[in-house]
Design a protein around this motif. Structure first.
Motif, PDB file in Angstrom:
ATOM      1  N   GLY A   1       0.784  -1.230   0.000  1.00 29.82           N
ATOM      2  CA  GLY A   1       0.000   0.000   0.000  1.00 29.82           C
ATOM      3  C   GLY A   1       0.813   1.276   0.000  1.00 29.82           C
ATOM      4  O   GLY A   1       0.890   1.975   1.006  1.00 29.82           O
TER       5      GLY A   1
ATOM      6  N   LYS B   1      -1.178   4.434   0.836  1.00 27.71           N
ATOM      7  CA  LYS B   1      -1.567   4.472   2.249  1.00 27.71           C
ATOM      8  C   LYS B   1      -0.379   4.779   3.153  1.00 27.71           C
ATOM      9  O   LYS B   1      -0.528   5.376   4.219  1.00 27.71           O
ATOM     10  CB  LYS B   1      -2.188   3.121   2.637  1.00 27.71           C
ATOM     11  CG  LYS B   1      -2.768   3.101   4.031  1.00 27.71           C
ATOM     12  CD  LYS B   1      -3.546   1.827   4.287  1.00 27.71           C
ATOM     13  CE  LYS B   1      -4.166   1.878   5.658  1.00 27.71           C
ATOM     14  NZ  LYS B   1      -5.075   0.774   5.899  1.00 27.71           N
TER      15      LYS B   1
ATOM     16  N   LYS C   1       1.466   9.420   2.346  1.00 22.77           N
ATOM     17  CA  LYS C   1       0.383  10.370   2.090  1.00 22.77           C
ATOM     18  C   LYS C   1       0.913  11.782   1.875  1.00 22.77           C
ATOM     19  O   LYS C   1       0.217  12.645   1.369  1.00 22.77           O
ATOM     20  CB  LYS C   1      -0.625  10.344   3.234  1.00 22.77           C
ATOM     21  CG  LYS C   1      -1.364   9.021   3.312  1.00 22.77           C
ATOM     22  CD  LYS C   1      -2.360   8.995   4.445  1.00 22.77           C
ATOM     23  CE  LYS C   1      -3.063   7.649   4.462  1.00 22.77           C
ATOM     24  NZ  LYS C   1      -4.050   7.558   5.521  1.00 22.77           N
TER      25      LYS C   1
ATOM     26  N   TRP D   1       0.805   1.234  10.207  1.00 24.53           N
ATOM     27  CA  TRP D   1      -0.353   0.384   9.923  1.00 24.53           C
ATOM     28  C   TRP D   1       0.079  -0.995   9.419  1.00 24.53           C
ATOM     29  O   TRP D   1      -0.527  -2.009   9.769  1.00 24.53           O
ATOM     30  CB  TRP D   1      -1.272   1.054   8.893  1.00 24.53           C
ATOM     31  CG  TRP D   1      -0.696   1.105   7.504  1.00 24.53           C
ATOM     32  CD1 TRP D   1       0.160   2.042   7.006  1.00 24.53           C
ATOM     33  CD2 TRP D   1      -0.912   0.160   6.460  1.00 24.53           C
ATOM     34  NE1 TRP D   1       0.489   1.744   5.703  1.00 24.53           N
ATOM     35  CE2 TRP D   1      -0.164   0.590   5.331  1.00 24.53           C
ATOM     36  CE3 TRP D   1      -1.664  -1.002   6.343  1.00 24.53           C
ATOM     37  CZ2 TRP D   1      -0.144  -0.094   4.127  1.00 24.53           C
ATOM     38  CZ3 TRP D   1      -1.655  -1.681   5.127  1.00 24.53           C
ATOM     39  CH2 TRP D   1      -0.901  -1.230   4.047  1.00 24.53           C
TER      40      TRP D   1
END
Length: 186
Positions: A12, A15, A18, A27
């Motif tokens: 990701g 994600k 950013k 995360w």
């Protein structure tokens, strides 16, 4: 208890980054650390793109592989950050997921991306086991030019596996294609 030894995770990029140049792996760390604590291996997938960058692609399959100077430089930085961050925790890697699910991703573009990605990974994790191609089906039409590029550039050794995952309702119907696909790979 189920006997599962390896889990595939998508890293990701959009994600994680950013804000340009700022990577927040918290995360993903939670997932990787939990799986490692359970004695499982992680197969980390590098895709998808990041719309922060011109040519960086987007966060979905249909957004295409990064291209252009800005997109490729950002991709390289992402792969460097990802490999550096997970060195010692993740040994198994997967290149861009299902690239043949996007019409603009040609075998040539995918081979270039896979070679670029694997070469960066190997700088950080020399014993990384990397999966290439990662197709939606065992497509010989896609595999032949892809494998020719790898062979012509002497880059087949970058990859431990070539992956496909088919979506047919009856897996038995795919097996005849797999034999031909396997011959192309070898």
């Amino acid at each position: 208890p189920l006997g599962i030894k390896r889990i595939r995770l998508q890293a990701g990029w959009a994600k994680t980054e950013k804000t340009k140049g700022v990577y927040n792996f918290a995360w993903l760390d939670r997932q990787v650390d939990y799986l490692c604590a359970q004695g499982m291996d992680v197969l980390m997938e590098t895709s998808y793109g990041n719309p922060l960058y011109r040519g960086g692609g987007g966060p979905a399959l249909s957004d295409g592989i990064p291209s252009g100077d800005e997109g490729l430089a950002a991709w390289d930085a992402w792969i460097n950050a990802l490999a550096s961050h997970y060195k010692g925790r993740v040994r198994d890697w997967s290149t861009w997921n299902e690239p043949n699910g996007c019409k603009q991703n040609t075998p040539e573009l995918v081979a270039d991306n896979n070679i670029r990605t694997a070469a960066i990974m190997k700088k950080h994790i020399p014993d990384a086991r990397i999966a290439g191609m990662v197709l939606t089906n065992p497509s010989v039409r896609f595999a032949e030019p892809y494998m020719k590029i790898l062979k012509d550039r002497d880059k087949t050794g970058l990859f431990e596996w070539m992956i496909y995952h088919d979506y047919s309702l009856n897996p038995d119907s795919v097996y005849p294609k797999v034999d031909e696909f396997e011959k192309v790979i070898h």
